[in-house]
Write an enzyme that holds these catalytic residues in place. Structure first.
Site, PDB file in Angstrom:
ATOM      1  N   SER A  83      82.531 -59.839 -23.750  1.00 26.49           N
ATOM      2  CA  SER A  83      82.496 -61.242 -24.165  1.00 26.49           C
ATOM      3  C   SER A  83      81.077 -61.597 -24.598  1.00 26.49           C
ATOM      4  CB  SER A  83      82.942 -62.158 -23.017  1.00 26.49           C
ATOM      5  OG  SER A  83      84.274 -61.873 -22.641  1.00 26.49           O
ATOM      6  N   ARG A 127      88.189 -62.627 -16.055  1.00 30.03           N
ATOM      7  CA  ARG A 127      88.809 -62.453 -17.365  1.00 30.03           C
ATOM      8  C   ARG A 127      89.911 -63.497 -17.603  1.00 30.03           C
ATOM      9  NH1 ARG A 127      86.853 -57.924 -19.611  1.00 30.03           N
ATOM     10  NH2 ARG A 127      88.538 -57.640 -21.126  1.00 30.03           N
ATOM     11  N   LEU A 174      79.325 -63.262 -17.774  1.00 37.99           N
ATOM     12  CA  LEU A 174      80.216 -63.037 -18.901  1.00 37.99           C
ATOM     13  C   LEU A 174      80.527 -61.550 -18.910  1.00 37.99           C
ATOM     14  CD1 LEU A 174      78.734 -65.042 -21.932  1.00 37.99           C
ATOM     15  CD2 LEU A 174      80.968 -65.400 -20.873  1.00 37.99           C
ATOM     16  N   ASP A 175      81.782 -61.203 -19.123  1.00 36.35           N
ATOM     17  CA  ASP A 175      82.133 -59.792 -19.203  1.00 36.35           C
ATOM     18  C   ASP A 175      81.361 -59.118 -20.322  1.00 36.35           C
ATOM     19  OD1 ASP A 175      84.072 -59.856 -17.123  1.00 36.35           O
ATOM     20  OD2 ASP A 175      85.487 -60.789 -18.513  1.00 36.35           O
ATOM     21  N   ALA A 176      81.199 -57.808 -20.215  1.00 41.48           N
ATOM     22  CA  ALA A 176      80.431 -57.073 -21.220  1.00 41.48           C
ATOM     23  C   ALA A 176      81.035 -57.221 -22.615  1.00 41.48           C
ATOM     24  CB  ALA A 176      80.339 -55.597 -20.834  1.00 41.48           C
TER      25      ALA A 176
END
Length: 204
Positions: free
Chosen positions: A69, A165, A65-67
């Site tokens: 998110s 993303r 998961l992106d930072a």
């Protein structure tokens, strides 16, 4: 082994009371905003890492998961589980709750469901719907910087692929930038009531 016994050398394995048999680890973590999906910090990065959550040493993140998110991040030490769970050909659904700017029309939702072009790639069809009423979610730290003059809306998007993303790029492509993004499900694994920053070991 008991006195005079041969232990595991003769093909019999004895376990002392209180010791757990070794097994594959599968964990569910509610990853907060501002945390990388890795244990090693990036040079010069302002983001935190998974190292602060006291996770078992041998577990590693399945996917990422992106930072910026939040939500469900699975971790395991089982070889091959990453590809079996996250390969698009496995078609395991991943559900995201996205808070977006403005209220998407039915036409915009239909466009998302059919698939949109992002970076030369056409996304796979997905299931998308408005979340009405808005879901009750834990406050984010720091809070979302929403514009008071612009309404917002929560959407549920269920995807079977996970490009870089992707949800953010999909909603932006139809004119609705993401303000906040939470992954609530991977396959049959759900975030449920797990609080941000908490984790639990999943049973067999």
């Amino acid at each position: 082994p008991p006195p005079g016994g041969c232990g595991s050398r003769c093909g019999i394995l004895y376990f002392r009371p209180g010791l757990r048999q070794q097994h594959a680890v599968l964990l569910a973590l509610h990853k907060p905003y501002g945390v990388l999906s890795q244990f090693t910090p990036e040079p010069g990065s302002r983001w935190r890492t998974l190292a602060e959550f006291r996770l078992p040493a041998r577990a590693y993140a399945l996917g990422r998961l992106d930072a910026d998110s939040e939500g469900l991040l699975l971790l395991s030490d089982e070889p091959g589980l990453n590809s079996r769970l996250l390969d698009p050909e496995a078609a395991h659904p991943r559900e995201y709750w996205a808070q977006v700017e403005r209220i998407p029309t039915d036409a915009a939702l239909a466009q998302l469901a059919r698939g949109v072009g992002i970076g030369g790639h056409q996304t796979r069809p997905c299931v998308v719907r408005r979340l009405e009423p808005a879901p009750a979610v834990a406050p984010r730290e720091p809070p979302v910087r929403a514009r008071k003059s612009v309404p917002d809306c929560w959407l549920s998007l269920v995807l079977t692929e996970g490009r870089n993303r992707q949800v953010r790029r999909m909603t932006a492509a139809v004119g609705h930038p993401v303000l906040r993004l939470i992954r609530v499900r991977v396959g049959n694994f759900e975030l449920g009531g797990l609080a941000p920053g908490k984790w639990r070991e999943l049973s067999a």
